[in-house]
Structure formats: C-alpha cells, structure tokens
Motif scaffolding. Sequence first.
Motif, PDB file in Angstrom:
ATOM      1  N   ILE A  30       0.834  -1.211   0.000  1.00  0.00           N
ATOM      2  CA  ILE A  30       0.000   0.000   0.000  1.00  0.00           C
ATOM      3  C   ILE A  30       0.864   1.256   0.000  1.00  0.00           C
ATOM      4  N   GLN A  35      -3.071   5.975  -3.180  1.00  0.00           N
ATOM      5  CA  GLN A  35      -4.077   5.956  -2.125  1.00  0.00           C
ATOM      6  C   GLN A  35      -5.390   5.320  -2.562  1.00  0.00           C
ATOM      7  N   THR A  38      -5.807   1.404  -1.974  1.00  0.00           N
ATOM      8  CA  THR A  38      -5.369   0.845  -0.689  1.00  0.00           C
ATOM      9  C   THR A  38      -6.270  -0.285  -0.206  1.00  0.00           C
TER      10      THR A  38
END
Length: 412
Positions: A30, A35, A38
């Motif tokens: 991650i 983002q 994730t």
Amino acid sequence: METFTINNVWMMICTALVFFMHLGFAFLEIGLTRQKNTINILFKNMFIITVGLLLYCLVGFNLMYPGFESGDWGILSFAGFGLDAPMAEGALDLSYNEGYTYWTDFLFQGMFAATAATIVSGAVAERMKIGPFMVFAIIYVGLVYPIAGSWDWGGGFLETRDTPFYDFAGSTLVHSVGGWAALVAVCLLGSRIGKFKDGKLQAIPGHNIPIATAGVIILWLGWFGFNGGSVLSANPELTSLTLVTTCLAAAAGGVIAALVSFIRYKNLDLTMFLNGILGGLVGITAGADQMSPTDAIIIGAIAGAIIVFAVSLIDRLKLDDPVGAIAVHLVCGIWGTLAVGLFGGLAGVDQFISQLIGVGSIAVFCSVSAFIILFTLKKTVGIRVSEREELEGLDAHEHGMDAYPDFRLNEH
C-alpha cells in the motif's frame, strides 16, 4: 521431553513471526502504490492469508508432504484431504518428529504457502480485477505451490538426486514460485495507464513511503522466523548462525543497492534502499544455514546490486511492477539459490548444476501453470479493470470504500 518442548516453542514463535510478515507485505504494497487502491490491496492480502490457510489444511499440506500419510514420497503423490494427525489421540507423540508436533509443522508450513500469492498481489497492483485474482490465488496456493514444494521439501526428484537440490528456506520454492507467476501476470496484464508515455518511463509515486518503510522493517523482523524456523529445531548453533547471516545479508543488500543507485542516478533513493534490503533477505534464504558471515555479506551485496539493474531492465522491457516484486523475489531468488553452489559448505560444481536444475524445473512448472490459469481467466472473464475504474481507483469501484475518507491527496 524438555528438548522437545523447547524446539516446539521455538517453532511456534517462528510461526508467529512468519505470520507477522503478512502485515509487512501489506504495508509495503500500500505504501508503494496510490491511495485510491489501498482497500483493494488490503483485501487481497487478507484473502490470501485466510483462504491460503484453509486450502493448505484441506489439500496443500498432504500434497506437499505426501510421505507423512501414504509412505510414498513420489513427485505427485497425493495423500488425501484434510489434516489427519498421526498423534490425534496423543498430541505429544514423538513418533511424528523429534523436534515439534504435527500441528506445529502444519501451521509453520502453512504460513509459507500464502506468501507465494502475496508476491503476485504487489506486482499486479492497481489494475487487476479482484475476482480473477482470487480465483488465481486459490489455484496457485492450493495446487501449484504444494506440488512445486513437494519436489524438494516433500521428498521429490530434486531431493533424491545424487547431489540434492538445496533450498534451506525458500529462495526458489517460495520466492521464485511467486516471482515467476508475478512475471507472467505482469506480461498478460500490461502496464498501468500513464506508466509509459510515448515510450518513456513515467514515475508513479507511492502515497505513503513511511508505511512502506515500516513494512520492510516488519518483513526483516519476520525473516528471523522465516529462516530461523527453517532450522526446524531450537539448535543454538544453527539458529544463531542463521539469524546472523540473515541480518548481514539484509544490511549489505540495502547499503549496496543505495550506493549503486546513487552512482547510477545521482540521488539517494529510499525505495531502492528498501528493496535492496529485501533482495538481500531473499538472496540469503536458500543457504542461510550454510554460509559464513563473510559469505552472507557478499551474497547480500550482490543481491543489492542486482536489484538496481533488475529494476532498470524491467522498466526497459516496459513491464510495470509497482513494488519491485519481480526484481526482489524472482531475480534475487534465482541468485540466492545459485549462490549455494558458489559459497558456503555446499559449494561445488555438482551442487551448482543441481541448483541450476532446480531453478529451471521450478521456472518451467510455475511459469506454464501461471500462464494457463491467467490466460484462461483473461480470455473468459477478463483480468484487467476498465480504464475508468483504473483512473478513479479500485477502492471505489470494487469495494465501495475509501481507505482515508477524511484525508485525500491529489493523485494521478
């Protein structure tokens, strides 16, 4: 009985450390990706752990170690479904093994099984459909990994050669098994949108490098169990040597990767430093119990240099591996396996040839198996998300969730 208990407790501690490595893999993946993907990566990692353990219980353990039940240690012997402990009525029956119980053995080996698919998860991040990935993970962890492992650890043809193939803790049998599948998957998937523009490489930065760094430190800690537990006892001489060689190789890999990267690119790249540490760990894994401290430093240092050039080669081939899984687990896995024939107590021409045969056998089997599974999925249900889903993020489209609902970053 006292020695048995000490050995068994050590194996259980190592089992916990290897389990903890899955958090390290999750953090690394991650951290090095964006983002908006994730949740998708975390979901895949949790799926691999849970389903991997269940599959290893149902079929994997008996398939990988057929001699425990059938007495036949052939290449593809199958011993039946589920766990059938030889000491079900007496959990400390020493007739199974002098060092640990049947249950401890299953759990320790089961932690290794899921790692192969976790390696693939990072390589295909940000553009593979979750459904086909889950199907692939089930088949690969449930069948391909145990069969490959049985060829050496389960008493198959690699172990019964005149000069047996040697892979102490899985540079080939764990890391390269995952690495070959990762390479095939990346080739079939194609690169992420924006990775290559007009034939030129474009960097796609990860969204949380501190988390990725934490992941590498957790993986390094977990490797104490990965390699230390592979001694299969609490033997003080072998366990302490193994932990020393493991640590020194990791340190050398990180330092040399950072140095070579600086010489080539004139910047101190933290992500290259991190992957150099992992490359050193993967490289020493095949022969951690056979090497001197000096051997370990050399093996780790070469692995660190290999990382820099392997990442560059992968980019030039226009293969998109967001976390460097192919360079770390495949290329350094091959190097570490061959290094057993070049350094340490087993070094020699015959051993090197045996290592080559092992690497080649696993390469063909895993590459072909991964290709059949993934190509079939690609032609039937498809393995790549749509352009819109990729641009907007897999979290929103495949999971309906946001990993950081109150904190958003500008993204590509």
